[in-house]
Design an enzyme around this catalytic site. Sequence first.
Site, PDB file in Angstrom:
ATOM      1  N   GLU A   1     -70.195 -21.276  40.676  1.00  0.00           N
ATOM      2  CA  GLU A   1     -71.031 -20.116  40.652  1.00  0.00           C
ATOM      3  C   GLU A   1     -70.675 -19.058  41.807  1.00  0.00           C
ATOM      4  O   GLU A   1     -70.816 -17.801  41.556  1.00  0.00           O
ATOM      5  CB  GLU A   1     -72.536 -20.343  40.521  1.00  0.00           C
ATOM      6  CG  GLU A   1     -72.973 -21.308  39.391  1.00  0.00           C
ATOM      7  CD  GLU A   1     -72.672 -20.462  37.995  1.00  0.00           C
ATOM      8  OE1 GLU A   1     -72.827 -19.203  38.084  1.00  0.00           O
ATOM      9  OE2 GLU A   1     -72.127 -21.071  37.287  1.00  0.00           O
TER      10      GLU A   1
ATOM     11  N   HIS B   1     -65.632 -16.982  34.869  1.00  0.00           N
ATOM     12  CA  HIS B   1     -65.729 -18.196  34.535  1.00  0.00           C
ATOM     13  C   HIS B   1     -64.671 -18.342  33.411  1.00  0.00           C
ATOM     14  O   HIS B   1     -64.215 -19.697  33.395  1.00  0.00           O
ATOM     15  CB  HIS B   1     -67.218 -18.581  33.957  1.00  0.00           C
ATOM     16  CG  HIS B   1     -68.332 -18.706  34.854  1.00  0.00           C
ATOM     17  ND1 HIS B   1     -67.978 -19.768  35.730  1.00  0.00           N
ATOM     18  CD2 HIS B   1     -69.447 -18.383  34.776  1.00  0.00           C
ATOM     19  CE1 HIS B   1     -69.162 -19.730  36.566  1.00  0.00           C
ATOM     20  NE2 HIS B   1     -70.137 -18.931  36.032  1.00  0.00           N
TER      21      HIS B   1
ATOM     22  N   HIS C   1     -68.939 -11.517  36.120  1.00  0.00           N
ATOM     23  CA  HIS C   1     -69.066 -13.076  36.317  1.00  0.00           C
ATOM     24  C   HIS C   1     -68.712 -13.873  35.322  1.00  0.00           C
ATOM     25  O   HIS C   1     -67.805 -14.712  35.545  1.00  0.00           O
ATOM     26  CB  HIS C   1     -70.457 -13.099  36.804  1.00  0.00           C
ATOM     27  CG  HIS C   1     -71.036 -14.422  37.087  1.00  0.00           C
ATOM     28  ND1 HIS C   1     -71.211 -15.172  38.327  1.00  0.00           N
ATOM     29  CD2 HIS C   1     -71.282 -15.602  36.122  1.00  0.00           C
ATOM     30  CE1 HIS C   1     -71.695 -16.223  38.282  1.00  0.00           C
ATOM     31  NE2 HIS C   1     -71.591 -16.812  37.077  1.00  0.00           N
ATOM     32  N   GLU C   2     -69.130 -13.655  34.388  1.00  0.00           N
ATOM     33  CA  GLU C   2     -68.743 -14.506  33.009  1.00  0.00           C
ATOM     34  C   GLU C   2     -67.310 -14.356  32.703  1.00  0.00           C
ATOM     35  O   GLU C   2     -66.543 -15.252  32.319  1.00  0.00           O
ATOM     36  CB  GLU C   2     -69.725 -14.075  31.652  1.00  0.00           C
ATOM     37  CG  GLU C   2     -70.957 -14.228  31.935  1.00  0.00           C
ATOM     38  CD  GLU C   2     -71.453 -15.665  32.328  1.00  0.00           C
ATOM     39  OE1 GLU C   2     -70.767 -16.382  31.661  1.00  0.00           O
ATOM     40  OE2 GLU C   2     -72.571 -15.840  32.952  1.00  0.00           O
TER      41      GLU C   2
END
Length: 321
Positions: A246, A174, A170-171
């Site tokens: 997100e 980003h 997930h990071e």
Amino acid sequence: MLPAYGLYTHIRANEVRSRVLVICLFLFSLVLAYGLALLIRATSGGLPAGTLPGFAAYLRAALHDLVWMGPLAIAATILWLFVAFRAHQAIVAGVIGARPLIRSEAPDLYRLLEALCIARGIAMPALQIADDPALNAYATGLNPSQYTITVTTGLMASLDAREMRAVLAHELTHIRNDDVRTMMIAVVIAGIFAFLAEAASRRDYTRDLGSRREGAFPAMLLGAALITLAWILSRVIQFALSRTREYVADAGAVELTKDPDALISALLKISGRGDLVRAPAGVMELCFDNPRAGFLGLLNTHPAVEDRIAALVRYAGGRAP
């Protein structure tokens, strides 16, 4: 749920947002300078010789002051951006209490991140750890040489390998989608105006109205209103950055790991346990989960965990808990 990688429209939108944010920073700095000029003129009672007192006179005098205060404000903004570009990670790490995480301390975490970076073909970011029982993680940096992922000790103690892999993915998404750079610029902008607005609000301007010349009080109120407006707009810009980032990062994590259930499990464990006590609001907006609610939920920077899980179940084939 749309796949994050290959979603060039999202990346392009972040590039545009970053440029708009920087432009807004300079515009807001001029508004702030004019507001300060009004306050100074109103509280000192100072008007050019031969000028009749009145509200319009203060407006003209402050506009005249802007001729020299404006370039000064622009120069200060450039200096702020330079310092923030160089030192933002050290500042964030200092506030949170994060430190570099060496491979011998967490070899499994390094292997997880390395495998994800190899699979996606991107450079591996640095790793940091924050000694905090909260369950959370965040990414920082403005360019590939600065990108860093920070995890808390609470997160490492509570998540298994599959769940941690999903959070790291997930990071990484980003970082890949330029969300990190966009949010870091927004945090920098909000930070400077929050500091200046607070500093301006601490002074008792009413005691400086000794002369109480005509038009001074409304000029003072307008100056204070402009300073407050600059701060509010800087905050609104942060919240205007789409919360869909997100969802897109969750989609990228699933695309990378092929394991939506691991991300769902991680969200369930982290939900309600992610508040970093030492972190200011700007840092929490960078985190995997931000449990701090905005006004009536309208200013939340993250979708509700329940909504993120529902999206993973509906679009990514995850199993409902």
